[in-house]
Motif scaffolding. Structure first.
Motif, PDB file in Angstrom:
ATOM      1  N   GLN A   1      -0.717   3.109  -1.697  1.00  0.00           N
ATOM      2  CA  GLN A   1       0.137   4.238  -2.258  1.00  0.00           C
ATOM      3  C   GLN A   1       1.043   3.719  -3.193  1.00  0.00           C
ATOM      4  N   ALA A   2       1.646   4.710  -4.064  1.00  0.00           N
ATOM      5  CA  ALA A   2       2.677   4.421  -5.012  1.00  0.00           C
ATOM      6  C   ALA A   2       3.683   5.566  -4.794  1.00  0.00           C
ATOM      7  N   GLN A   3       4.964   5.094  -4.986  1.00  0.00           N
ATOM      8  CA  GLN A   3       6.068   6.414  -5.201  1.00  0.00           C
ATOM      9  C   GLN A   3       6.090   6.291  -6.618  1.00  0.00           C
TER      10      GLN A   3
ATOM     11  N   LYS B   1       4.286   0.691  -6.563  1.00  0.00           N
ATOM     12  CA  LYS B   1       3.573   0.426  -5.345  1.00  0.00           C
ATOM     13  C   LYS B   1       4.584  -0.041  -4.545  1.00  0.00           C
ATOM     14  N   SER B   2       4.162  -0.110  -3.217  1.00  0.00           N
ATOM     15  CA  SER B   2       4.780  -0.880  -2.258  1.00  0.00           C
ATOM     16  C   SER B   2       4.752  -2.229  -2.427  1.00  0.00           C
ATOM     17  N   ASP B   3       3.942  -2.837  -3.040  1.00  0.00           N
ATOM     18  CA  ASP B   3       3.977  -4.323  -3.274  1.00  0.00           C
ATOM     19  C   ASP B   3       4.734  -4.462  -4.451  1.00  0.00           C
TER      20      ASP B   3
ATOM     21  N   TYR C   1       6.050  -5.914 -12.611  1.00  0.00           N
ATOM     22  CA  TYR C   1       6.017  -6.455 -11.198  1.00  0.00           C
ATOM     23  C   TYR C   1       7.382  -6.821 -10.839  1.00  0.00           C
ATOM     24  N   ILE C   2       7.804  -6.339  -9.512  1.00  0.00           N
ATOM     25  CA  ILE C   2       8.869  -6.914  -8.845  1.00  0.00           C
ATOM     26  C   ILE C   2       8.484  -7.453  -7.525  1.00  0.00           C
TER      27      ILE C   2
ATOM     28  N   TYR D   1      13.899  10.925 -10.742  1.00  0.00           N
ATOM     29  CA  TYR D   1      13.785  11.079  -9.141  1.00  0.00           C
ATOM     30  C   TYR D   1      12.972   9.717  -8.694  1.00  0.00           C
ATOM     31  N   ALA D   2      13.423   8.964  -7.860  1.00  0.00           N
ATOM     32  CA  ALA D   2      12.592   7.835  -7.244  1.00  0.00           C
ATOM     33  C   ALA D   2      12.703   7.748  -5.773  1.00  0.00           C
ATOM     34  N   ARG D   3      12.057   9.026  -5.063  1.00  0.00           N
ATOM     35  CA  ARG D   3      12.013   9.155  -3.674  1.00  0.00           C
ATOM     36  C   ARG D   3      10.925   7.834  -3.121  1.00  0.00           C
ATOM     37  N   GLY D   4      11.753   7.351  -2.062  1.00  0.00           N
ATOM     38  CA  GLY D   4      10.964   6.173  -1.276  1.00  0.00           C
ATOM     39  C   GLY D   4      11.158   4.942  -1.951  1.00  0.00           C
ATOM     40  N   VAL D   5      11.835   4.843  -2.891  1.00  0.00           N
ATOM     41  CA  VAL D   5      11.685   3.571  -3.851  1.00  0.00           C
ATOM     42  C   VAL D   5      13.269   2.880  -3.434  1.00  0.00           C
ATOM     43  N   LYS D   6      13.122   1.497  -3.246  1.00  0.00           N
ATOM     44  CA  LYS D   6      14.498   0.842  -3.082  1.00  0.00           C
ATOM     45  C   LYS D   6      15.317   1.099  -3.992  1.00  0.00           C
TER      46      LYS D   6
END
Length: 135
Positions: free
Chosen positions: A18-20, A34-36, A49-50, A117-122
């Motif tokens: 899943q991606a934010q 994405k969470s990765d 990429y981060i 908006y970047a909900r759920g993103v560091k």
């Protein structure tokens, strides 16, 4: 039993993939993180990429910057381009405030106007995308 195991594996794969959503101020989708740490554009093409160690790469895996553990953002030459404070304040290299990342994921410019908006993103990842590097 095999069907249950397969279902559990499939659900786990979907959850990890899943991606934010990254949105503009008008809630249009501009990309995904994405969470990765994979950064995608609105068409789901990978644009950067981060990495877990804070290295920021472009789509070709060339290093374009770094996120330090203290919130300092650096370019590929290790020159500081900005800072992300723990409260979400985003500063440029001269410590002038250029924006804010709110706890709910709202991204504001220095005048507190919502730009995305970047909900759920560091917060550091959101700052990289909105303020420091163009993907």
């Amino acid at each position: 039993m095999i069907r249950i195991l397969f279902t559990m594996i499939a659900i786990g794969a979907l959850t990890s993939a899943q991606a934010q959503t990254i949105e503009s101020g008008s809630h249009s989708t501009t990309g995904y993180i994405k969470s990765d740490g994979t950064i995608e554009n609105s068409s789901h093409s990978t644009v950067g990429y981060i990495k877990n160690d804070g290295t920021i790469e472009n789509r070709s895996h060339s290093t374009i910057g770094y996120i330090k553990s203290n919130g300092t953002i650096e370019n590929s030459s290790h020159s500081t381009v900005g800072y992300v404070k723990s409260d979400g304040t985003v500063e440029n290299s001269s410590h002038s405030t250029i924006g804010y990342i709110k706890n709910d994921g709202t991204v504001e410019n220095s005048s507190h106007s919502t730009i995305g908006y970047a909900r759920g993103v560091k917060k550091e990842w959101a700052a990289v995308v909105y303020f420091f590097f163009k993907f």
